[in-house]
Design a protein around this motif. Structure first.
Motif, PDB file in Angstrom:
ATOM      1  N   GLU A   9      19.715  10.760  39.032  1.00  0.00           N
ATOM      2  CA  GLU A   9      19.782  12.113  39.607  1.00  0.00           C
ATOM      3  C   GLU A   9      20.575  12.024  40.907  1.00  0.00           C
ATOM      4  O   GLU A   9      20.302  11.163  41.745  1.00  0.00           O
ATOM      5  CB  GLU A   9      18.356  12.609  39.849  1.00  0.00           C
ATOM      6  CG  GLU A   9      18.224  13.874  40.654  1.00  0.00           C
ATOM      7  CD  GLU A   9      18.913  15.059  39.999  1.00  0.00           C
ATOM      8  OE1 GLU A   9      20.016  15.430  40.468  1.00  0.00           O
ATOM      9  OE2 GLU A   9      18.355  15.618  39.036  1.00  0.00           O
ATOM     10  N   ASP A  10      21.579  12.910  41.052  1.00  0.00           N
ATOM     11  CA  ASP A  10      22.430  12.839  42.240  1.00  0.00           C
ATOM     12  C   ASP A  10      21.951  13.736  43.373  1.00  0.00           C
ATOM     13  O   ASP A  10      22.427  13.596  44.501  1.00  0.00           O
ATOM     14  CB  ASP A  10      23.884  13.181  41.881  1.00  0.00           C
ATOM     15  CG  ASP A  10      24.011  14.544  41.246  1.00  0.00           C
ATOM     16  OD1 ASP A  10      23.182  14.863  40.360  1.00  0.00           O
ATOM     17  OD2 ASP A  10      24.912  15.303  41.614  1.00  0.00           O
ATOM     18  N   ASP A  53      19.777  12.921  34.420  1.00  0.00           N
ATOM     19  CA  ASP A  53      20.351  14.222  34.746  1.00  0.00           C
ATOM     20  C   ASP A  53      21.678  14.378  34.004  1.00  0.00           C
ATOM     21  O   ASP A  53      22.405  13.405  33.795  1.00  0.00           O
ATOM     22  CB  ASP A  53      20.578  14.306  36.259  1.00  0.00           C
ATOM     23  CG  ASP A  53      21.034  15.692  36.687  1.00  0.00           C
ATOM     24  OD1 ASP A  53      20.659  16.679  36.030  1.00  0.00           O
ATOM     25  OD2 ASP A  53      21.768  15.773  37.690  1.00  0.00           O
ATOM     26  N   MET A  55      24.370  16.585  34.794  1.00  0.00           N
ATOM     27  CA  MET A  55      25.552  16.704  35.646  1.00  0.00           C
ATOM     28  C   MET A  55      25.488  15.646  36.736  1.00  0.00           C
ATOM     29  O   MET A  55      24.636  15.695  37.611  1.00  0.00           O
ATOM     30  CB  MET A  55      25.601  18.095  36.289  1.00  0.00           C
ATOM     31  CG  MET A  55      25.668  19.226  35.298  1.00  0.00           C
ATOM     32  SD  MET A  55      27.159  19.162  34.294  1.00  0.00           S
ATOM     33  CE  MET A  55      28.341  19.814  35.472  1.00  0.00           C
ATOM     34  N   LYS A 103      15.407  22.180  34.067  1.00  0.00           N
ATOM     35  CA  LYS A 103      15.059  22.432  35.466  1.00  0.00           C
ATOM     36  C   LYS A 103      14.995  23.937  35.702  1.00  0.00           C
ATOM     37  O   LYS A 103      15.796  24.656  35.123  1.00  0.00           O
ATOM     38  CB  LYS A 103      16.147  21.869  36.389  1.00  0.00           C
ATOM     39  CG  LYS A 103      16.297  20.377  36.381  1.00  0.00           C
ATOM     40  CD  LYS A 103      17.461  20.039  37.328  1.00  0.00           C
ATOM     41  CE  LYS A 103      17.894  18.614  37.190  1.00  0.00           C
ATOM     42  NZ  LYS A 103      19.100  18.331  37.972  1.00  0.00           N
TER      43      LYS A 103
HETATM   44 CA    CA Z   1      23.128  16.721  39.010  1.00  0.00          CA
END
Ligand code: CA
Length: 227
Positions: A9-10, A53, A55, A103
């Motif tokens: 996850e970024d 995640d 993206m 989400k």
């Molecule tokens: Ca993301």
């Protein structure tokens, strides 16, 4: 031992939140914040589950999942998607993700998904599944085959081939399918190797190998297991 989860996850706040929640539940958690790093960690093969995640900078979640599966990594993956990414969800499942969660999600929902996926993967890893066809009994956990109580000796490759047929009962398997599933994607062999092994299996498993009941040839394509 604690089950190990890789969180990919970024968004730092989401990543930290996930880590805290999961650690509270007793999981050992590591975080990767871009796709390339994540793939490297997944390929180490030491996680029980990956929360991925969609993206991400570097390589997106779909690519990470695809690459991991191409390299034979079976670690369960739960994709984290945002609203409006329904198409990607479908693609993700096709690429080998085990589940997805949209989400924003509650901690409770996430934990329920994680536990369900972990349980499924542990069940499928459990040995000792029994298959029957005709008078033949196959115990995949013990790697044993018997007919009317008499042990049939198969080589490791014959056993693997039989397992592949059992996993695809009733489906036509091409020669290429069988090569890939039994010998692996990178093996270099001729069709004859497959014919020979099927021939041996027929001799060992069929009452009348000349008129096979289970290992049916499909002309010009391959074989179908009718057990
Ligand atoms: Ca993301």
């Amino acid at each position: 031992m604690n089950e190990r989860i890789l969180v990919v996850e970024d968004e730092p706040t989401i990543a930290t939140g996930l880590r805290d929640d999961l650690e509270l539940e007793g999981f050992a958690v590591e975080v990767a914040d871009d796709g390339t790093a994540a793939l490297g960690r997944i390929l180490e093969g030491k996680f029980d589950l990956v929360l991925l995640d969609l993206m991400l900078p570097g390589m997106d979640g779909l690519d990470v999942c695809r690459q991991a599966r191409l390299k034979g990594i079976r670690t369960p993956v739960i994709m984290l998607t945002a609203k409006g990414q329904e198409v990607d969800k479908v693609v993700g499942l096709e690429l080998g993700a085990d589940d997805y969660i949209t989400k924003p999600f509650s901690r409770r929902e996430l934990l329920a998904r994680i536990k369900a996926v972990l349980r499924r993967s542990q069940e499928s890893a459990e040995p000792g599944k029994i298959h029957r066809f005709g008078d033949v009994i196959v115990d995949t956990g013990r790697c044993e085959v018997s007919r009317r109580g008499e042990r049939i000796d198969l080589t490791a490759t014959e056993f693997k081939l039989l397992q592949v047929f059992l996993e695809h009962r009733g489906q036509v398997m091409t020669i290429d399918d069988l090569m890939r599933e039994v010998w692996g994607r990178d093996a270099i062999l001729t069709d004859r190797v497959v014919y020979t092994h099927v021939h041996h299996l027929r001799n060992k498993l069929e009452e009348n190998p000349q008129k096979p009941r289970f290992l049916i040839g499909v002309r010009g394509i391959g074989y179908r297991f009718d057990g």
